[in-house]
Design an enzyme around this catalytic site. Sequence first.
Site, PDB file in Angstrom:
ATOM      1  N   MET A 161       0.803  -1.223   0.000  1.00  8.10           N
ATOM      2  CA  MET A 161       0.000   0.000   0.000  1.00  8.10           C
ATOM      3  C   MET A 161       0.836   1.273   0.000  1.00  8.10           C
ATOM      4  SD  MET A 161      -1.277   0.738   3.915  1.00  8.10           S
ATOM      5  CE  MET A 161      -1.842   2.352   3.418  1.00  8.10           C
ATOM      6  N   TYR A 162       2.107   1.216   0.410  1.00  6.25           N
ATOM      7  CA  TYR A 162       2.918   2.430   0.509  1.00  6.25           C
ATOM      8  C   TYR A 162       3.090   3.057  -0.871  1.00  6.25           C
ATOM      9  CZ  TYR A 162       4.366   0.724   5.175  1.00  6.25           C
ATOM     10  OH  TYR A 162       4.392   0.278   6.471  1.00  6.25           O
ATOM     11  N   SER A 163       2.653   4.293  -0.971  1.00  5.22           N
ATOM     12  CA  SER A 163       2.690   5.025  -2.243  1.00  5.22           C
ATOM     13  C   SER A 163       2.017   4.232  -3.358  1.00  5.22           C
ATOM     14  CB  SER A 163       4.120   5.377  -2.641  1.00  5.22           C
ATOM     15  OG  SER A 163       4.664   6.368  -1.793  1.00  5.22           O
TER      16      SER A 163
END
Length: 337
Positions: A58-60
Amino acid sequence: MKHTLLGATGLGVSRIALGMMTYGTPRWRPWVLDEAASRPLVQRAIELGINFFDTADMYSAGESEVLTGRFVREFCRRDDVVIATKLFFPVSLAYQGGAWQGSPNQQGLSRKRILHAVDESLKRLGTDYIDLYQIHRWDPHTPIEETMEALHDVVKAGKVRYLGASSMWAWQFAKAQEVARRHGWTRFSSMQNHYNLVYREEEREMIPLCRDQGVALIPWSPLARGFLAGNRGRDDKQGGATSRAQTDTIAQSYYYRDSDFGIVERLKAMAARRGVSAATIAYAWLLHQPGVTAPIIGASKLPQLDDAVAATALDLSAEELASLAEGYEPHPVIGHS
């Protein structure tokens, strides 16, 4: 850099893990660094001996995984490093931590989601295996038997080497481990939980459980979202001078108690006596806690890496550890509820 084993496994990891959430695209969060700004930080981390990199799908919206894989290929050999990633939340720039309006199968820990998510992470990372695959949160809507069997299957398929979990209640973690044990499936080797000098609620249940079972502790937010760096003021409702602090209302709601500032004042005084930064002392305190394998640090500036690595060589006396822990005030459970 000192190294250790990941819990009861034979996997060697550095005593500091680099959190890759800081690297990706500022379109996701304003404080995130793009590829050009991230490159020298990751290169320096590898030069310092850090071999443990933690990201999440999910990060960035996946860009953090892309950069993690790219930097590993650029600066070192794949078999020299440990890549950890996570799944649970939607992978979308539209998801900012609030309600998700997309397909229900784009989040959670169902068999469908896990088998799809692991393949997508492998593509973004540009590797054929993930060293440590972690569930980012507990999924109350999926039977734990379904989740643990699917995770076991991706291990047996050779796509994942070890399994880990992140913030949840201790009873949930114990249930997952028992389900895996009973069926002969792969159990979790690590717990990535919320733990630092001003948030120690995990000492009640989760940490004793992990110590007893030989599960590695790799705490997130070891500086309490920057609060323990010592640059926040009691009346500073903007949270400091950095772009992350200025937009981080979560830190203000989590840590801004008078007792928290009291701990920071003792931390800063000790740092001054030792000739190191407050961050180094805060990391060192964690590294002295039994069962802690590697705090996951965030770094947006090169000196922050040096502060973290310096903590691995810093010995704190029993008196210093007691002084830092003094005055802790219990907090509401935060991070997974």
